[in-house]
Design a protein around this motif. Structure first.
Motif, PDB file in Angstrom:
ATOM      1  N   ILE A 190       0.861  -1.178   0.000  1.00 38.15           N
ATOM      2  CA  ILE A 190       0.000   0.000   0.000  1.00 38.15           C
ATOM      3  C   ILE A 190       0.898   1.229   0.000  1.00 38.15           C
ATOM      4  O   ILE A 190       1.863   1.300   0.760  1.00 38.15           O
ATOM      5  CB  ILE A 190      -0.927   0.019   1.225  1.00 38.15           C
ATOM      6  CG1 ILE A 190      -1.811  -1.229   1.238  1.00 38.15           C
ATOM      7  CG2 ILE A 190      -1.798   1.262   1.234  1.00 38.15           C
ATOM      8  CD1 ILE A 190      -2.602  -1.396   2.507  1.00 38.15           C
ATOM      9  N   ALA A 191       0.580   2.182  -0.849  1.00 39.72           N
ATOM     10  CA  ALA A 191       1.356   3.421  -0.945  1.00 39.72           C
ATOM     11  C   ALA A 191       0.384   4.572  -1.146  1.00 39.72           C
ATOM     12  O   ALA A 191      -0.820   4.371  -1.287  1.00 39.72           O
ATOM     13  CB  ALA A 191       2.348   3.342  -2.100  1.00 39.72           C
ATOM     14  N   GLY A 192       0.924   5.792  -1.199  1.00 42.08           N
ATOM     15  CA  GLY A 192       0.042   6.911  -1.443  1.00 42.08           C
ATOM     16  C   GLY A 192       0.753   8.241  -1.412  1.00 42.08           C
ATOM     17  O   GLY A 192       1.957   8.335  -1.154  1.00 42.08           O
ATOM     18  N   THR A 193      -0.046   9.279  -1.689  1.00 38.42           N
ATOM     19  CA  THR A 193       0.436  10.655  -1.659  1.00 38.42           C
ATOM     20  C   THR A 193      -0.611  11.538  -0.984  1.00 38.42           C
ATOM     21  O   THR A 193      -1.792  11.210  -0.954  1.00 38.42           O
ATOM     22  CB  THR A 193       0.713  11.213  -3.068  1.00 38.42           C
ATOM     23  OG1 THR A 193      -0.496  11.181  -3.825  1.00 38.42           O
ATOM     24  CG2 THR A 193       1.805  10.426  -3.783  1.00 38.42           C
ATOM     25  N   MET A 194      -0.125  12.660  -0.481  1.00 38.16           N
ATOM     26  CA  MET A 194      -1.003  13.676   0.102  1.00 38.16           C
ATOM     27  C   MET A 194      -0.687  14.986  -0.588  1.00 38.16           C
ATOM     28  O   MET A 194       0.483  15.301  -0.830  1.00 38.16           O
ATOM     29  CB  MET A 194      -0.738  13.788   1.607  1.00 38.16           C
ATOM     30  CG  MET A 194      -1.632  14.767   2.323  1.00 38.16           C
ATOM     31  SD  MET A 194      -3.321  14.172   2.501  1.00 38.16           S
ATOM     32  CE  MET A 194      -3.275  13.531   4.139  1.00 38.16           C
ATOM     33  N   SER A 195      -1.737  15.733  -0.930  1.00 33.99           N
ATOM     34  CA  SER A 195      -1.558  17.049  -1.552  1.00 33.99           C
ATOM     35  C   SER A 195      -2.373  18.083  -0.793  1.00 33.99           C
ATOM     36  O   SER A 195      -3.514  17.830  -0.411  1.00 33.99           O
ATOM     37  CB  SER A 195      -2.016  17.024  -3.015  1.00 33.99           C
ATOM     38  OG  SER A 195      -1.175  16.204  -3.790  1.00 33.99           O
ATOM     39  N   TRP A 196      -1.749  19.225  -0.581  1.00 27.34           N
ATOM     40  CA  TRP A 196      -2.406  20.376   0.010  1.00 27.34           C
ATOM     41  C   TRP A 196      -2.446  21.470  -1.055  1.00 27.34           C
ATOM     42  O   TRP A 196      -1.748  21.377  -2.059  1.00 27.34           O
ATOM     43  CB  TRP A 196      -1.616  20.863   1.226  1.00 27.34           C
ATOM     44  CG  TRP A 196      -1.562  19.874   2.345  1.00 27.34           C
ATOM     45  CD1 TRP A 196      -2.433  19.749   3.378  1.00 27.34           C
ATOM     46  CD2 TRP A 196      -0.557  18.873   2.562  1.00 27.34           C
ATOM     47  NE1 TRP A 196      -2.043  18.735   4.220  1.00 27.34           N
ATOM     48  CE2 TRP A 196      -0.889  18.178   3.737  1.00 27.34           C
ATOM     49  CE3 TRP A 196       0.594  18.484   1.869  1.00 27.34           C
ATOM     50  CZ2 TRP A 196      -0.116  17.133   4.241  1.00 27.34           C
ATOM     51  CZ3 TRP A 196       1.359  17.442   2.373  1.00 27.34           C
ATOM     52  CH2 TRP A 196       1.003  16.780   3.544  1.00 27.34           C
TER      53      TRP A 196
END
Length: 140
Positions: A60-66
């Motif tokens: 499982i992987a991912g990214t966060m964007s603001w």
């Protein structure tokens, strides 16, 4: 005697099928994959972030964007018992803030806490999110 044995086998198989169906429903309820629109409040300021979770096999992987920082890779992404945990580093005004997330998955919603350390003080704030609807693929 044969009828009793047949009935017992049928009940056992029925129980296994029901348990498998229940596990599928639980798995879907705690599936983190997708793009999540998240909202949180710090002080009196409402803020937003986009969380994207992917899965490749068991990884499982991912990214966060603001709004002012895009595609930050998540660290230590895990899902256990319907709880998604991970860390990310938020850069803001020449400062870096490590953030730790602990979010409970409930179908297309998630809710939980984010903890961070600001100037030596550990703070927590609530975060809620909704999964964006996935586009259905249409066969031609």
């Amino acid at each position: 005697m044969k009828a009793i044995l047949t009935a017992a086998v049928a009940l056992a198989l029925g129980g296994l099928v029901a348990a498998a169906d229940e596990k599928k429903a639980d798995d879907k309820k705690s599936d983190p994959v997708g793009t999540w629109k998240c909202e949180y409040t710090i002080g009196d300021m409402k803020r937003t972030a986009d969380l994207t979770i992917t899965k490749d096999g068991d990884k499982i992987a991912g990214t966060m964007s603001w709004p002012d920082q895009k595609d930050v890779k998540l660290k230590d992404v895990k899902v256990k018992d319907g709880v998604l945990t991970f860390s990310a580093v938020r850069k803001f005004m020449d400062n870096e803030f490590p953030l730790d997330y602990k979010l409970t998955l409930d179908g297309d919603k998630l809710k939980g806490k984010v903890s961070a350390e600001f100037n030596g003080n550990k703070q927590e704030f609530d975060l809620e999110g909704k999964r964006e609807k996935r586009e259905e693929k249409k066969d031609k």
